[in-house]
Design an enzyme around this catalytic site. Structure first.
Site, PDB file in Angstrom:
ATOM      1  CE  LYS A 165       3.783  -2.034  -4.969  1.00  0.00           C
ATOM      2  NZ  LYS A 165       3.816  -1.550  -3.698  1.00  0.00           N
ATOM      3  CG  PHE A 199      -0.317   1.107   5.579  1.00  0.00           C
ATOM      4  CD1 PHE A 199      -0.049  -0.099   4.481  1.00  0.00           C
ATOM      5  CD2 PHE A 199       0.393   1.171   6.548  1.00  0.00           C
ATOM      6  CE1 PHE A 199       0.850  -0.835   4.957  1.00  0.00           C
ATOM      7  CE2 PHE A 199       1.410   0.057   6.723  1.00  0.00           C
ATOM      8  CZ  PHE A 199       1.651  -0.988   6.059  1.00  0.00           C
ATOM      9  NE  ARG A 236      12.222  -6.988  -0.838  1.00  0.00           N
ATOM     10  CZ  ARG A 236      11.099  -6.682  -0.190  1.00  0.00           C
ATOM     11  NH1 ARG A 236       9.976  -6.855  -0.840  1.00  0.00           N
ATOM     12  NH2 ARG A 236      10.809  -5.865   0.993  1.00  0.00           N
ATOM     13  CB  THR A 246       9.034  -0.664   2.064  1.00  0.00           C
ATOM     14  OG1 THR A 246       9.678  -1.930   2.369  1.00  0.00           O
ATOM     15  CG2 THR A 246       7.789  -0.509   1.777  1.00  0.00           C
ATOM     16  NE  ARG A 274       9.591  -0.783  -3.763  1.00  0.00           N
ATOM     17  CZ  ARG A 274       9.294  -1.973  -2.639  1.00  0.00           C
ATOM     18  NH1 ARG A 274      10.354  -2.134  -1.663  1.00  0.00           N
ATOM     19  NH2 ARG A 274       8.409  -2.603  -2.714  1.00  0.00           N
ATOM     20  CG  ASN A 330       6.839   0.980  -2.932  1.00  0.00           C
ATOM     21  OD1 ASN A 330       5.827   0.814  -3.814  1.00  0.00           O
ATOM     22  ND2 ASN A 330       7.071   0.447  -2.003  1.00  0.00           N
ATOM     23  CG  HIS A 343       5.123  -6.785  -4.891  1.00  0.00           C
ATOM     24  ND1 HIS A 343       5.106  -6.763  -3.478  1.00  0.00           N
ATOM     25  CD2 HIS A 343       5.103  -8.210  -5.237  1.00  0.00           C
ATOM     26  CE1 HIS A 343       4.756  -8.118  -3.059  1.00  0.00           C
ATOM     27  NE2 HIS A 343       5.020  -8.803  -4.042  1.00  0.00           N
TER      28      HIS A 343
HETATM   29  N1  UDP Z   1       3.291   0.575   2.402  1.00  0.00           N
HETATM   30  C1  UDP Z   1       2.926   1.901   2.917  1.00  0.00           C
HETATM   31  N2  UDP Z   1       3.105   2.401   4.038  1.00  0.00           N
HETATM   32  C2  UDP Z   1       3.956   1.482   5.154  1.00  0.00           C
HETATM   33  C3  UDP Z   1       4.278   0.307   4.757  1.00  0.00           C
HETATM   34  C4  UDP Z   1       3.871  -0.200   3.224  1.00  0.00           C
HETATM   35  O1  UDP Z   1       2.327   2.531   1.909  1.00  0.00           O
HETATM   36  O2  UDP Z   1       4.230   1.994   6.185  1.00  0.00           O
HETATM   37  C5  UDP Z   1       2.853   0.065   1.178  1.00  0.00           C
HETATM   38  C6  UDP Z   1       3.986   0.228   0.166  1.00  0.00           C
HETATM   39  O3  UDP Z   1       3.297   0.244  -1.070  1.00  0.00           O
HETATM   40  C7  UDP Z   1       4.646  -1.373   0.159  1.00  0.00           C
HETATM   41  C8  UDP Z   1       3.326  -2.183   0.383  1.00  0.00           C
HETATM   42  O4  UDP Z   1       2.609  -1.324   1.240  1.00  0.00           O
HETATM   43  O5  UDP Z   1       5.259  -1.776  -1.055  1.00  0.00           O
HETATM   44  C9  UDP Z   1       3.538  -3.495   1.054  1.00  0.00           C
HETATM   45  O6  UDP Z   1       4.454  -3.336   2.214  1.00  0.00           O
HETATM   46  P1  UDP Z   1       5.498  -4.292   2.385  1.00  0.00           P
HETATM   47  O7  UDP Z   1       5.735  -4.148   3.865  1.00  0.00           O
HETATM   48  O8  UDP Z   1       5.030  -5.592   2.097  1.00  0.00           O
HETATM   49  O9  UDP Z   1       6.749  -3.880   1.550  1.00  0.00           O
HETATM   50  P2  UDP Z   1       7.482  -4.204   0.410  1.00  0.00           P
HETATM   51  O10 UDP Z   1       7.616  -5.666   0.573  1.00  0.00           O
HETATM   52  O11 UDP Z   1       6.660  -3.923  -0.820  1.00  0.00           O
HETATM   53  O12 UDP Z   1       8.690  -3.635   0.388  1.00  0.00           O
HETATM   54 MG    MG Z   2       6.374  -7.345   0.830  1.00  0.00          MG
END
Ligand code: UDP
Ligand code: MG
Length: 169
Positions: A10, A58, A91, A97, A108, A122, A125
């Protein structure tokens, strides 16, 4: 079983010069990189990528984040890794996350932060399951950009397709 996974470095990961570091960490998985490119992320692409989160409070912020609005440039590095248990392995390496909850040795956990407006910056992705990986890989890459045949393709003849070419060619 062989699996494909989409990884995005990112805009914060690129801005913080973490590209080499992240790729080194990912190489620990012994997975194969089958596609890679730099992408200038449009609003449409960012919204499509995160469309399952469009009702979250968000959503607007993460679209701006993925587009690079908080980090100088519209720039993301997109990669497809392929191999055994690619999704779980990547992952795990990425971590949770929320960077505050991510294991401290994960990518992360090591490099992420929560901004004052609450966005989880973070750094990477990683697709979270097989259908999501397929949807995302097809969104970010064309079949010709991937060096193996991951999904079924078809041949089409495109007419009157407008695209940029170098001005002196
Ligand atoms: N995100 C955030 N606040 C939250 C949840 C998600 O800013 O409470 C952002 C974060 O950058 C995350 C992205 O939104 O990577 C996508 O969320 P997802 O739940 O898909 O998490 P990921 O799969 O990236 O772990
Ligand atoms: Mg996701």
């Amino acid at each position: 079983m062989g699996q494909a996974v989409l990884i995005l470095i990112k805009p914060d990961g690129l801005k913080k010069s973490l590209t080499g570091n992240i790729l080194t960490r990912l190489s620990e998985t012994k997975l194969e990189i089958v596609a890679a490119k730099m992408v200038r992320v449009s609003k449409e692409l960012a919204q499509e990528h995160y469309k399952h989160l469009k009702d979250k409070p968000f959503f607007g912020e993460i679209i701006k984040y993925l587009q690079g609005d908080f980090h100088d440039r519209k720039k993301v590095m997109a990669l497809v890794y392929w191999g055994n248990d690619a999704i779980t392995k990547c992952r795990e390496l990425a971590g949770a996350t929320n960077p505050e909850e991510a294991e401290s040795t994960s990518i992360r956990g090591s490099y992420g932060r929560i901004t004052t407006s609450g966005v989880y910056e973070n750094v990477v992705h990683v697709s979270s399951n097989v259908p999501e990986a397929e949807r995302e890989i097809k969104l970010w890459f064309t079949p010709d950009e991937i060096i193996v045949d991951l999904y079924a393709t078809k041949d089409v003849v495109k007419k009157e397709l407008s695209c940029k070419i170098w001005a002196d060619k």
